[in-house]
Enzyme design. Structure first.
Site, PDB file in Angstrom:
ATOM      1  N   ILE A  14       0.840  -1.211   0.000  1.00 44.22           N
ATOM      2  CA  ILE A  14       0.000   0.000   0.000  1.00 44.22           C
ATOM      3  C   ILE A  14       0.867   1.250   0.000  1.00 44.22           C
ATOM      4  O   ILE A  14       0.604   2.210  -0.729  1.00 44.22           O
ATOM      5  CB  ILE A  14      -0.944   0.011   1.216  1.00 44.22           C
ATOM      6  CG1 ILE A  14      -1.816  -1.246   1.240  1.00 44.22           C
ATOM      7  CG2 ILE A  14      -1.842   1.258   1.183  1.00 44.22           C
ATOM      8  CD1 ILE A  14      -2.645  -1.402   2.507  1.00 44.22           C
ATOM      9  N   GLY A  38       8.866  -4.791   2.617  1.00 41.85           N
ATOM     10  CA  GLY A  38       8.779  -3.937   1.433  1.00 41.85           C
ATOM     11  C   GLY A  38       9.862  -4.268   0.427  1.00 41.85           C
ATOM     12  O   GLY A  38      10.858  -4.923   0.751  1.00 41.85           O
ATOM     13  N   ALA A  82       4.326  -1.269   9.751  1.00 39.71           N
ATOM     14  CA  ALA A  82       3.650  -1.994  10.826  1.00 39.71           C
ATOM     15  C   ALA A  82       3.972  -3.479  10.772  1.00 39.71           C
ATOM     16  O   ALA A  82       4.386  -4.009   9.744  1.00 39.71           O
ATOM     17  CB  ALA A  82       2.130  -1.803  10.729  1.00 39.71           C
ATOM     18  N   TYR A 150      -2.188  -7.789  18.153  1.00 43.41           N
ATOM     19  CA  TYR A 150      -2.191  -6.839  17.036  1.00 43.41           C
ATOM     20  C   TYR A 150      -3.296  -5.804  17.203  1.00 43.41           C
ATOM     21  O   TYR A 150      -3.073  -4.596  17.047  1.00 43.41           O
ATOM     22  CB  TYR A 150      -2.353  -7.592  15.718  1.00 43.41           C
ATOM     23  CG  TYR A 150      -2.600  -6.700  14.524  1.00 43.41           C
ATOM     24  CD1 TYR A 150      -1.578  -5.918  13.995  1.00 43.41           C
ATOM     25  CD2 TYR A 150      -3.855  -6.634  13.923  1.00 43.41           C
ATOM     26  CE1 TYR A 150      -1.796  -5.095  12.904  1.00 43.41           C
ATOM     27  CE2 TYR A 150      -4.085  -5.820  12.834  1.00 43.41           C
ATOM     28  CZ  TYR A 150      -3.055  -5.053  12.330  1.00 43.41           C
ATOM     29  OH  TYR A 150      -3.288  -4.231  11.249  1.00 43.41           O
ATOM     30  N   LYS A 154      -2.660  -1.718  17.798  1.00 48.56           N
ATOM     31  CA  LYS A 154      -3.207  -0.751  16.843  1.00 48.56           C
ATOM     32  C   LYS A 154      -4.168   0.222  17.536  1.00 48.56           C
ATOM     33  O   LYS A 154      -4.164   1.435  17.269  1.00 48.56           O
ATOM     34  CB  LYS A 154      -3.914  -1.485  15.690  1.00 48.56           C
ATOM     35  CG  LYS A 154      -2.968  -1.936  14.599  1.00 48.56           C
ATOM     36  CD  LYS A 154      -2.261  -0.744  13.986  1.00 48.56           C
ATOM     37  CE  LYS A 154      -1.348  -1.077  12.859  1.00 48.56           C
ATOM     38  NZ  LYS A 154      -0.641   0.106  12.349  1.00 48.56           N
ATOM     39  N   ASN A 179      -9.979  -5.043   4.482  1.00 48.23           N
ATOM     40  CA  ASN A 179      -8.990  -5.909   3.828  1.00 48.23           C
ATOM     41  C   ASN A 179      -8.653  -5.347   2.451  1.00 48.23           C
ATOM     42  O   ASN A 179      -9.517  -5.293   1.574  1.00 48.23           O
ATOM     43  CB  ASN A 179      -9.531  -7.334   3.711  1.00 48.23           C
ATOM     44  CG  ASN A 179      -9.469  -8.075   5.031  1.00 48.23           C
ATOM     45  OD1 ASN A 179      -9.988  -7.601   6.040  1.00 48.23           O
ATOM     46  ND2 ASN A 179      -8.820  -9.222   5.038  1.00 48.23           N
ATOM     47  N   ARG A 221     -15.268 -10.858   5.159  1.00 44.06           N
ATOM     48  CA  ARG A 221     -14.443  -9.663   5.247  1.00 44.06           C
ATOM     49  C   ARG A 221     -14.976  -8.601   4.295  1.00 44.06           C
ATOM     50  O   ARG A 221     -15.755  -8.881   3.387  1.00 44.06           O
ATOM     51  CB  ARG A 221     -12.982  -9.983   4.885  1.00 44.06           C
ATOM     52  CG  ARG A 221     -12.267 -10.934   5.847  1.00 44.06           C
ATOM     53  CD  ARG A 221     -12.018 -10.268   7.181  1.00 44.06           C
ATOM     54  NE  ARG A 221     -11.271 -11.133   8.091  1.00 44.06           N
ATOM     55  CZ  ARG A 221     -11.823 -11.929   8.989  1.00 44.06           C
ATOM     56  NH1 ARG A 221     -13.158 -11.999   9.082  1.00 44.06           N
ATOM     57  NH2 ARG A 221     -11.081 -12.658   9.799  1.00 44.06           N
ATOM     58  N   ARG A 278      -8.857 -20.714  12.692  1.00 44.87           N
ATOM     59  CA  ARG A 278      -7.510 -20.337  13.133  1.00 44.87           C
ATOM     60  C   ARG A 278      -7.607 -19.425  14.341  1.00 44.87           C
ATOM     61  O   ARG A 278      -8.470 -18.549  14.412  1.00 44.87           O
ATOM     62  CB  ARG A 278      -6.794 -19.631  11.974  1.00 44.87           C
ATOM     63  CG  ARG A 278      -5.414 -19.115  12.269  1.00 44.87           C
ATOM     64  CD  ARG A 278      -4.803 -18.531  11.008  1.00 44.87           C
ATOM     65  NE  ARG A 278      -5.687 -17.557  10.395  1.00 44.87           N
ATOM     66  CZ  ARG A 278      -5.507 -17.056   9.167  1.00 44.87           C
ATOM     67  NH1 ARG A 278      -4.503 -17.486   8.445  1.00 44.87           N
ATOM     68  NH2 ARG A 278      -6.331 -16.167   8.678  1.00 44.87           N
TER      69      ARG A 278
END
Length: 320
Positions: A14, A38, A82, A150, A154, A179, A221, A278
């Site tokens: 992104i 990245g 992140a 997480y 955040k 997402n 999602r 999960r």
């Protein structure tokens, strides 16, 4: 005189698209990335542009960051760097804490000494969703579930930013992403279900669908195309509304439906393997984007089929 923007995580999926947008809009851009996930390849369209520069640096390295602030003197920070995996945060919560909170605090420590005008902070709409019942959509004012490290880091980051913005007099926007999918996304964990499926489908490999007994088509999602997300960043930079804003389509899609849409776009017929749920997964996630419409005049303009077609075209260009 153009504004200067520092983009953390700018070599990522992104972040690289965001860097391109800022350059198009006439900003001077400093991209900061430690290249742990990245890729410099993501920035190839920007290398050599006089408005763009890249520095390999870790956001947890305060001394290095402070030097960049002293020399570049950014007006705007766009913070995309992140640790983004729910599963990884459960397996290694200390690393998640270090990157997502200590990294943010290093940036804010620099802001104390080198004032800025505005800050765009990327958070998670999916991880911070409330428990969805019926036709509900998660709003920014709902109490988040906070069922993973997480999500906790955040959410804490949002609160730190709010405090620092008031104390040091800068504007801010928290963008809670749904997402995201699109070109350059890497197939890693729950953040990259679309590229995982695409990679498997194009190489004729079997994919896995994790389901609950009451959700045989998998978790749901809210999927938003990266180009629409970039536009949200542009608008948030132009006029920061000093609030938390969901960035999603407002449409709930089961993961099996995503898989079948990709099969259709790529003209394949490959069965999927079903497994159990999960740990740490949010079962259902869909974001209300009403505040984004009202505060940023933003809406998701790209439907799933259109976005997948753009992704397919980008992949074809890369292989030429």
């Amino acid at each position: 005189m153009s504004k200067r923007v520092l983009v953390t995580g700018g070599a990522g999926f992104i972040g690289s698209h965001v860097c391109e947008m800022y350059v198009r809009e006439g900003y001077d851009v400093l991209c900061v990335d430690n290249l742990s996930s990245g890729k410099l390849e993501n920035l190839k369209s920007l290398i050599g542009n006089p408005r763009f520069q890249f520095v390999q640096e870790d956001i947890c390295h305060l001394e290095g960051l402070m030097h960049l602030f002293e020399t570049f003197k950014p007006h705007v920070i766009n913070h995309h760097a992140a640790q983004k995996s729910v599963v990884a945060s459960l397996e290694d919560p200390r690393t998640d804490l270090d990157i997502n909170l200590n990294g943010l605090l290093c940036l804010l420590q620099c802001v104390k000494k080198h004032p800025i005008q505005s800050f765009v902070y990327v958070s998670s709409g999916g991880a911070l969703s409330k428990v969805i019942i019926g036709d509900e959509k998660s709003t920014e004012s709902d109490s988040p579930q906070l069922i993973s490290p997480y999500a906790i880091t955040k959410y804490a980051g949002e609160k730190y930013l709010e405090i620092y913005a008031k104390e040091y007099d800068f504007d801010y926007t928290v963008l809670r992403y749904a997402n995201i999918y699109g070109p350059r996304q890497i197939p890693d964990g729950e953040c990259g279900v679309v590229p995982i499926f695409v990679n498997n489908i194009t190489t004729n490999r079997t994919s896995v669908l994790m389901t609950y007994p009451d959700m045989p088509r998998g978790c749901t999602r809210d999927y938003v195309f990266v180009g629409d997300v970039v536009e949200a960043n542009r608008l948030a930079t132009e006029k920061a509304p000093n609030m938390v804003i969901n960035i999603g389509t407002g449409k709930e899609i089961a993961i099996l439906d995503i898989y079948q849409s990709i099969l259709k776009i790529f003209g394949k017929e490959i069965p999927i393997r079903i497994e159990g749920p999960r740990s740490g997964d949010v079962k259902r996630s869909v974001l209300s984007n009403r505040r984004a419409q009202e505060s940023l005049n933003w809406n998701a303009c790209t439907n799933l089929e259109e976005g997948l077609l753009v992704l397919k075209k980008a992949m074809q260009v890369e292989t030429i």
